[in-house]
Design a protein around this motif. Structure first.
Motif, PDB file in Angstrom:
ATOM      1  N   THR A 110     -25.859  28.450  16.273  1.00  0.00           N
ATOM      2  CA  THR A 110     -27.305  27.976  17.026  1.00  0.00           C
ATOM      3  C   THR A 110     -26.399  26.718  17.972  1.00  0.00           C
ATOM      4  O   THR A 110     -25.179  25.949  17.873  1.00  0.00           O
ATOM      5  CB  THR A 110     -28.156  27.081  16.368  1.00  0.00           C
ATOM      6  N   PRO A 111     -27.178  26.309  19.159  1.00  0.00           N
ATOM      7  CA  PRO A 111     -26.910  25.162  20.012  1.00  0.00           C
ATOM      8  C   PRO A 111     -26.878  23.482  19.081  1.00  0.00           C
ATOM      9  O   PRO A 111     -27.639  23.616  18.097  1.00  0.00           O
ATOM     10  CB  PRO A 111     -27.532  25.164  21.259  1.00  0.00           C
ATOM     11  N   PRO A 112     -26.151  22.625  19.360  1.00  0.00           N
ATOM     12  CA  PRO A 112     -24.981  22.458  20.903  1.00  0.00           C
ATOM     13  C   PRO A 112     -23.523  22.994  19.977  1.00  0.00           C
ATOM     14  O   PRO A 112     -22.208  23.162  20.459  1.00  0.00           O
ATOM     15  CB  PRO A 112     -24.724  21.113  20.600  1.00  0.00           C
ATOM     16  N   GLU A 113     -23.596  24.299  19.015  1.00  0.00           N
ATOM     17  CA  GLU A 113     -22.181  24.813  18.147  1.00  0.00           C
ATOM     18  C   GLU A 113     -21.086  25.553  18.840  1.00  0.00           C
ATOM     19  O   GLU A 113     -19.972  24.679  19.793  1.00  0.00           O
ATOM     20  CB  GLU A 113     -22.095  24.711  17.078  1.00  0.00           C
ATOM     21  N   MET A 115     -20.771  25.207  22.405  1.00  0.00           N
ATOM     22  CA  MET A 115     -20.139  23.441  23.491  1.00  0.00           C
ATOM     23  C   MET A 115     -19.454  22.449  22.907  1.00  0.00           C
ATOM     24  O   MET A 115     -18.223  22.708  23.367  1.00  0.00           O
ATOM     25  CB  MET A 115     -22.009  22.917  23.978  1.00  0.00           C
ATOM     26  N   VAL A 116     -19.653  22.599  22.035  1.00  0.00           N
ATOM     27  CA  VAL A 116     -19.149  21.638  20.697  1.00  0.00           C
ATOM     28  C   VAL A 116     -17.886  21.518  20.929  1.00  0.00           C
ATOM     29  O   VAL A 116     -16.869  21.196  20.810  1.00  0.00           O
ATOM     30  CB  VAL A 116     -19.306  21.159  19.487  1.00  0.00           C
ATOM     31  N   PRO A 139     -24.521  29.315  28.812  1.00  0.00           N
ATOM     32  CA  PRO A 139     -24.174  27.548  27.980  1.00  0.00           C
ATOM     33  C   PRO A 139     -24.958  26.709  29.500  1.00  0.00           C
ATOM     34  O   PRO A 139     -23.622  26.294  30.173  1.00  0.00           O
ATOM     35  CB  PRO A 139     -22.451  28.071  27.658  1.00  0.00           C
ATOM     36  N   PHE A 141     -25.941  24.030  29.617  1.00  0.00           N
ATOM     37  CA  PHE A 141     -25.895  22.704  29.134  1.00  0.00           C
ATOM     38  C   PHE A 141     -24.278  22.719  28.977  1.00  0.00           C
ATOM     39  O   PHE A 141     -23.856  21.265  29.625  1.00  0.00           O
ATOM     40  CB  PHE A 141     -26.679  22.231  28.079  1.00  0.00           C
ATOM     41  N   LEU A 142     -24.041  23.260  29.257  1.00  0.00           N
ATOM     42  CA  LEU A 142     -22.076  23.590  29.149  1.00  0.00           C
ATOM     43  C   LEU A 142     -21.373  22.825  30.823  1.00  0.00           C
ATOM     44  O   LEU A 142     -20.376  22.514  30.747  1.00  0.00           O
ATOM     45  CB  LEU A 142     -21.167  24.528  28.258  1.00  0.00           C
ATOM     46  N   GLU A 145     -20.530  19.392  31.966  1.00  0.00           N
ATOM     47  CA  GLU A 145     -19.495  18.887  31.299  1.00  0.00           C
ATOM     48  C   GLU A 145     -18.257  19.607  31.940  1.00  0.00           C
ATOM     49  O   GLU A 145     -17.253  18.830  32.045  1.00  0.00           O
ATOM     50  CB  GLU A 145     -20.419  19.229  29.612  1.00  0.00           C
TER      51      GLU A 145
END
Length: 180
Positions: A110-113, A115-116, A139, A141-142, A145
């Protein structure tokens, strides 16, 4: 039939309050009528957003206004989002990148995992190394970044439509991302 007037979103007040406007920008893009463009007003040139919006099927044109603010018009591409090849916003030379040195299967998280984990892995990769990640969804939102941290990306939806495939070329570990 003529295209509707662009929807204008001025994010300067949000930024002045210390708020992150990315969610409002994506919500505005989701509410656009067919053929409608989004006119974004920001206090700086939002370059990382160009790839995100390209990946959603929008071309960007920008200019600095006399008041110092930046105006970016995100216009829908004529043919919409491509259904083959690399997604818009992908790095142009991605086909020439080396094979991935790291592969991450991030499906089912599940987000944000996702991306992290991608950002943690990239923080340790030497410049030029490539990471491959398999995700449940695009992704979005990634992407900003990655651009902020000096990394390039290329991606697309898998042919079965059930996952998103992402390649990221490292700009180097955190703090090393000097371009020479």
């Amino acid at each position: 039939m003529t295209a509707p007037d662009p929807f204008e979103l001025d994010v300067r007040p949000q930024l002045a309050r210390g708020e992150e406007p990315f969610g409002a920008i994506m919500a505005a893009a989701d509410r656009l009528l067919p053929g409608q463009a989004l006119r974004l007003i920001a206090p700086f040139r939002p370059a990382p957003l160009f790839g995100v919006m390209a990946n959603r099927g929008f071309a960007a044109s920008d200019r600095q206004r006399p008041d110092g603010a930046w105006e970016v018009v995100f216009a829908p591409l004529e043919d919409g989002t491509p259904d083959a090849g690399l997604a818009p916003g992908s790095a142009p030379g991605a086909a020439l990148w080396p094979d991935p040195s790291v592969t991450l299967d991030l499906t089912g998280l599940t987000p944000p995992e996702p991306m992290v984990r991608i950002l943690e892995t990239l923080a340790a990769l030497p410049a030029g190394d490539v990471l491959f990640a398999l995700l449940d969804r695009e992704p979005i939102f990634l992407f900003p970044e990655l651009a902020t941290r000096g990394h390039e990306w290329a991606g697309n939806v898998a042919p079965d439509g059930g996952s998103y495939r992402l390649l990221v070329r490292s700009g180097g570990p955190e703090g090393e991302a000097e371009h020479g």
